[in-house]
Write a protein that holds these residues in place. Structure first.
Motif, PDB file in Angstrom:
ATOM      1  N   ARG A   1      34.846  47.686  40.388  1.00 52.06           N
ATOM      2  CA  ARG A   1      34.878  46.541  39.472  1.00 52.06           C
ATOM      3  C   ARG A   1      33.703  45.651  39.832  1.00 52.06           C
ATOM      4  O   ARG A   1      33.602  45.167  40.953  1.00 52.06           O
ATOM      5  CB  ARG A   1      36.185  45.762  39.584  1.00 52.06           C
ATOM      6  CG  ARG A   1      36.295  44.634  38.549  1.00 52.06           C
ATOM      7  CD  ARG A   1      37.698  44.044  38.522  1.00 52.06           C
ATOM      8  NE  ARG A   1      38.015  43.420  39.789  1.00 52.06           N
ATOM      9  CZ  ARG A   1      37.694  42.163  40.102  1.00 52.06           C
ATOM     10  NH1 ARG A   1      37.057  41.405  39.232  1.00 52.06           N
ATOM     11  NH2 ARG A   1      38.024  41.667  41.269  1.00 52.06           N
ATOM     12  N   LEU A   2      32.808  45.444  38.865  1.00 56.29           N
ATOM     13  CA  LEU A   2      31.558  44.726  39.092  1.00 56.29           C
ATOM     14  C   LEU A   2      31.635  43.346  38.458  1.00 56.29           C
ATOM     15  O   LEU A   2      31.779  43.224  37.242  1.00 56.29           O
ATOM     16  CB  LEU A   2      30.407  45.542  38.484  1.00 56.29           C
ATOM     17  CG  LEU A   2      28.989  45.026  38.627  1.00 56.29           C
ATOM     18  CD1 LEU A   2      28.570  45.005  40.094  1.00 56.29           C
ATOM     19  CD2 LEU A   2      28.033  45.908  37.818  1.00 56.29           C
ATOM     20  N   GLU A   3      31.565  42.289  39.275  1.00 57.17           N
ATOM     21  CA  GLU A   3      31.604  40.908  38.787  1.00 57.17           C
ATOM     22  C   GLU A   3      30.187  40.341  38.716  1.00 57.17           C
ATOM     23  O   GLU A   3      29.433  40.421  39.682  1.00 57.17           O
ATOM     24  CB  GLU A   3      32.429  40.018  39.725  1.00 57.17           C
ATOM     25  CG  GLU A   3      33.899  40.305  39.760  1.00 57.17           C
ATOM     26  CD  GLU A   3      34.631  39.292  40.614  1.00 57.17           C
ATOM     27  OE1 GLU A   3      34.124  38.152  40.769  1.00 57.17           O
ATOM     28  OE2 GLU A   3      35.703  39.631  41.130  1.00 57.17           O
ATOM     29  N   PHE A   4      29.869  39.734  37.580  1.00 54.47           N
ATOM     30  CA  PHE A   4      28.540  39.162  37.393  1.00 54.47           C
ATOM     31  C   PHE A   4      28.561  37.665  37.705  1.00 54.47           C
ATOM     32  O   PHE A   4      29.305  36.904  37.082  1.00 54.47           O
ATOM     33  CB  PHE A   4      28.072  39.397  35.951  1.00 54.47           C
ATOM     34  CG  PHE A   4      27.812  40.841  35.658  1.00 54.47           C
ATOM     35  CD1 PHE A   4      26.547  41.382  35.827  1.00 54.47           C
ATOM     36  CD2 PHE A   4      28.848  41.672  35.234  1.00 54.47           C
ATOM     37  CE1 PHE A   4      26.310  42.732  35.567  1.00 54.47           C
ATOM     38  CE2 PHE A   4      28.619  43.015  34.975  1.00 54.47           C
ATOM     39  CZ  PHE A   4      27.358  43.550  35.147  1.00 54.47           C
TER      40      PHE A   4
ATOM     41  N   ALA B   1      27.215  35.108  25.043  1.00 51.76           N
ATOM     42  CA  ALA B   1      26.712  34.608  26.328  1.00 51.76           C
ATOM     43  C   ALA B   1      26.378  35.768  27.260  1.00 51.76           C
ATOM     44  O   ALA B   1      25.336  35.767  27.933  1.00 51.76           O
ATOM     45  CB  ALA B   1      27.748  33.687  26.973  1.00 51.76           C
ATOM     46  N   ILE B   2      27.243  36.765  27.298  1.00 57.00           N
ATOM     47  CA  ILE B   2      27.035  37.894  28.204  1.00 57.00           C
ATOM     48  C   ILE B   2      25.802  38.699  27.821  1.00 57.00           C
ATOM     49  O   ILE B   2      24.963  39.014  28.668  1.00 57.00           O
ATOM     50  CB  ILE B   2      28.287  38.795  28.229  1.00 57.00           C
ATOM     51  CG1 ILE B   2      29.436  38.066  28.919  1.00 57.00           C
ATOM     52  CG2 ILE B   2      28.002  40.120  28.951  1.00 57.00           C
ATOM     53  CD1 ILE B   2      30.775  38.709  28.729  1.00 57.00           C
ATOM     54  N   VAL B   3      25.665  39.031  26.535  1.00 52.46           N
ATOM     55  CA  VAL B   3      24.512  39.841  26.133  1.00 52.46           C
ATOM     56  C   VAL B   3      23.220  39.038  26.211  1.00 52.46           C
ATOM     57  O   VAL B   3      22.128  39.608  26.137  1.00 52.46           O
ATOM     58  CB  VAL B   3      24.689  40.430  24.709  1.00 52.46           C
ATOM     59  CG1 VAL B   3      25.900  41.338  24.655  1.00 52.46           C
ATOM     60  CG2 VAL B   3      24.784  39.334  23.664  1.00 52.46           C
ATOM     61  N   SER B   4      23.340  37.723  26.388  1.00 49.57           N
ATOM     62  CA  SER B   4      22.158  36.878  26.604  1.00 49.57           C
ATOM     63  C   SER B   4      21.880  36.664  28.090  1.00 49.57           C
ATOM     64  O   SER B   4      20.924  35.970  28.451  1.00 49.57           O
ATOM     65  CB  SER B   4      22.351  35.518  25.925  1.00 49.57           C
ATOM     66  OG  SER B   4      22.573  35.663  24.538  1.00 49.57           O
TER      67      SER B   4
ATOM     68  N   ALA C   1      29.787  32.341  30.461  1.00 47.16           N
ATOM     69  CA  ALA C   1      30.875  33.310  30.322  1.00 47.16           C
ATOM     70  C   ALA C   1      31.963  33.053  31.357  1.00 47.16           C
ATOM     71  O   ALA C   1      33.157  33.078  31.034  1.00 47.16           O
ATOM     72  CB  ALA C   1      30.333  34.731  30.455  1.00 47.16           C
ATOM     73  N   SER C   2      31.568  32.793  32.598  1.00 43.45           N
ATOM     74  CA  SER C   2      32.542  32.542  33.665  1.00 43.45           C
ATOM     75  C   SER C   2      33.362  31.285  33.394  1.00 43.45           C
ATOM     76  O   SER C   2      34.578  31.257  33.614  1.00 43.45           O
ATOM     77  CB  SER C   2      31.827  32.414  35.017  1.00 43.45           C
ATOM     78  OG  SER C   2      31.192  33.627  35.369  1.00 43.45           O
TER      79      SER C   2
ATOM     80  N   ARG D   1      36.949  32.874  35.144  1.00 43.64           N
ATOM     81  CA  ARG D   1      36.666  33.795  36.251  1.00 43.64           C
ATOM     82  C   ARG D   1      35.341  34.490  35.926  1.00 43.64           C
ATOM     83  O   ARG D   1      34.854  34.396  34.794  1.00 43.64           O
ATOM     84  CB  ARG D   1      37.779  34.848  36.384  1.00 43.64           C
ATOM     85  CG  ARG D   1      37.901  35.747  35.166  1.00 43.64           C
ATOM     86  CD  ARG D   1      39.125  36.660  35.204  1.00 43.64           C
ATOM     87  NE  ARG D   1      39.172  37.563  34.053  1.00 43.64           N
ATOM     88  CZ  ARG D   1      39.566  37.207  32.841  1.00 43.64           C
ATOM     89  NH1 ARG D   1      39.958  35.960  32.613  1.00 43.64           N
ATOM     90  NH2 ARG D   1      39.576  38.087  31.862  1.00 43.64           N
ATOM     91  N   ASN D   2      34.765  35.170  36.898  1.00 42.10           N
ATOM     92  CA  ASN D   2      33.536  35.915  36.643  1.00 42.10           C
ATOM     93  C   ASN D   2      33.793  37.049  35.658  1.00 42.10           C
ATOM     94  O   ASN D   2      34.837  37.719  35.718  1.00 42.10           O
ATOM     95  CB  ASN D   2      32.977  36.513  37.939  1.00 42.10           C
ATOM     96  CG  ASN D   2      32.435  35.468  38.885  1.00 42.10           C
ATOM     97  OD1 ASN D   2      31.980  34.405  38.464  1.00 42.10           O
ATOM     98  ND2 ASN D   2      32.490  35.745  40.174  1.00 42.10           N
ATOM     99  N   TYR D   3      32.827  37.265  34.765  1.00 41.97           N
ATOM    100  CA  TYR D   3      32.930  38.429  33.880  1.00 41.97           C
ATOM    101  C   TYR D   3      32.765  39.691  34.711  1.00 41.97           C
ATOM    102  O   TYR D   3      31.942  39.746  35.635  1.00 41.97           O
ATOM    103  CB  TYR D   3      31.851  38.389  32.796  1.00 41.97           C
ATOM    104  CG  TYR D   3      31.847  39.627  31.932  1.00 41.97           C
ATOM    105  CD1 TYR D   3      32.948  39.926  31.146  1.00 41.97           C
ATOM    106  CD2 TYR D   3      30.768  40.510  31.926  1.00 41.97           C
ATOM    107  CE1 TYR D   3      32.983  41.072  30.354  1.00 41.97           C
ATOM    108  CE2 TYR D   3      30.782  41.652  31.137  1.00 41.97           C
ATOM    109  CZ  TYR D   3      31.897  41.932  30.359  1.00 41.97           C
ATOM    110  OH  TYR D   3      31.929  43.072  29.599  1.00 41.97           O
ATOM    111  N   SER D   4      33.540  40.714  34.402  1.00 36.74           N
ATOM    112  CA  SER D   4      33.467  41.945  35.184  1.00 36.74           C
ATOM    113  C   SER D   4      33.512  43.172  34.295  1.00 36.74           C
ATOM    114  O   SER D   4      34.031  43.138  33.172  1.00 36.74           O
ATOM    115  CB  SER D   4      34.606  42.009  36.208  1.00 36.74           C
ATOM    116  OG  SER D   4      35.864  42.085  35.562  1.00 36.74           O
TER     117      SER D   4
END
Length: 308
Positions: free
Chosen positions: A271-274, A169-172, A178-179, A184-187
């Motif tokens: 820390r970066l949340e997407f 999901a993330i690489v797409s 993903a969340s 939680r948000n992916y970070s």
């Protein structure tokens, strides 16, 4: 090497203990359900809860040529498991010696070392060189004094939650799925490195983030994100890609523009949340066109993150 020597790095526990084992990459909703079951069983038995955590995925050892990325580093996983309430989080290094142990040898070593009375495994989990799952362990294990319990998968949007599904999901660029699966948000965390300062030159100074571990990086594009730095959270628009407007063979970068922020971020840990993907990466015909689109991206980010 004897089995007792192999497990000598594990601090002996008096027991009884209820344990589980895995990489726990991301500590997603499925992991959380498994860990809750461990805690519940431990409470019923007056036992301590134990999580054996592989620092690296076993497949990275079994197939060293395979490129392996992670949803979270080991320190983050250990911190989350401790916050959840697991009594003992024990790092376990996968090795050829462990790989050669049968399931009975492995379970017996844990019984002797930590007073294991129950082993709880997630869906599809298998242990030992004989690749034994819960059903086989329950039916054939010589350790009849130990209970083997399986925990079913958690399903989100019709799909079983797993670290591999989340990575896909993330690489797409599917931050929302993903969340949902992570809870939680992916970070991604990393240090702000010195960049080429092109963003500053066009009015959008960015933090060039370099992850400190092999992180799973979202698909190239522009994202509405949140940045935590020095204990404070800031709204941000983040670009992932190769900066095609400026370069034809540039390396891949993660660059976050913090909205309404004025300060020096160089060498700081972020820390970066997407939150969501706004659009794909595009090569513009001019810097002016790029700046016009970046202004639109920032405004869209403000709207999306208005309630954050």
């Amino acid at each position: 090497m004897s089995i007792s020597d192999l497990f000598a790095s594990i601090e002996p526990l008096e027991g009884p203990t209820v344990a589980t084992i895995g990489t726990f990459d991301g500590v997603h909703l499925g992991h959380q359900a498994l860990l809750q079951r461990v805690q519940d069983e431990a409470a019923k038995r007056g036992a301590k809860s134990v999580a054996f955590v592989f620092k690296e995925q076993p497949r990275a050892f079994i197939k060293p040529s395979t490129q392996v990325t992670y949803l979270s580093d080991f320190e983050t996983r250990r911190e989350i498991l401790t916050k959840i309430g697991i009594d003992h989080v024990i790092e376990l290094e996968f090795s050829s010696a462990i790989q050669k142990l049968s399931s009975d040898e492995f379970v017996g070593a844990l019984r002797d070392r930590i007073g294991l009375v129950s082993l709880i495994l997630g869906p599809g989990a298998m242990i030992g060189s004989d690749r034994a799952g819960v059903e086989q362990l329950s039916a054939t294990s010589e350790h009849t004094d130990i209970d083997f319990i399986g925990v079913p998968a958690i399903v989100v949007d019709g799909e079983a939650v797993s670290s591999s599904v989340i990575r896909i999901a993330i690489v797409s660029g599917n931050c929302e799925l993903a969340s949902k699966m992570l809870g939680r948000n992916y970070s991604i965390s990393g240090i702000v490195a010195d960049g080429e300062k092109r963003g500053r030159e066009i009015g959008f100074p960015t933090a060039n983030i370099e992850p400190k571990f092999p992180a799973t990086v979202p698909e190239n594009g522009i994202y509405a994100t949140l940045v935590e730095v020095d204990g404070e959270t800031h709204k941000s628009a983040t670009s992932i890609g190769v900066r095609p407007t400026f370069e034809t063979d540039g390396g891949r970068t993660i660059e976050a523009y913090l909205l309404d922020f004025d300060g020096d971020l160089y060498t700081k840990r972020l820390r970066l949340e997407f939150v969501t993907r706004l659009r794909a990466e595009v090569a513009f015909d001019s810097v002016e066109q790029l700046v016009e689109q970046m202004n639109k991206d920032v405004e869209q980010t403000r709207q999306i993150l208005a309630n954050n």
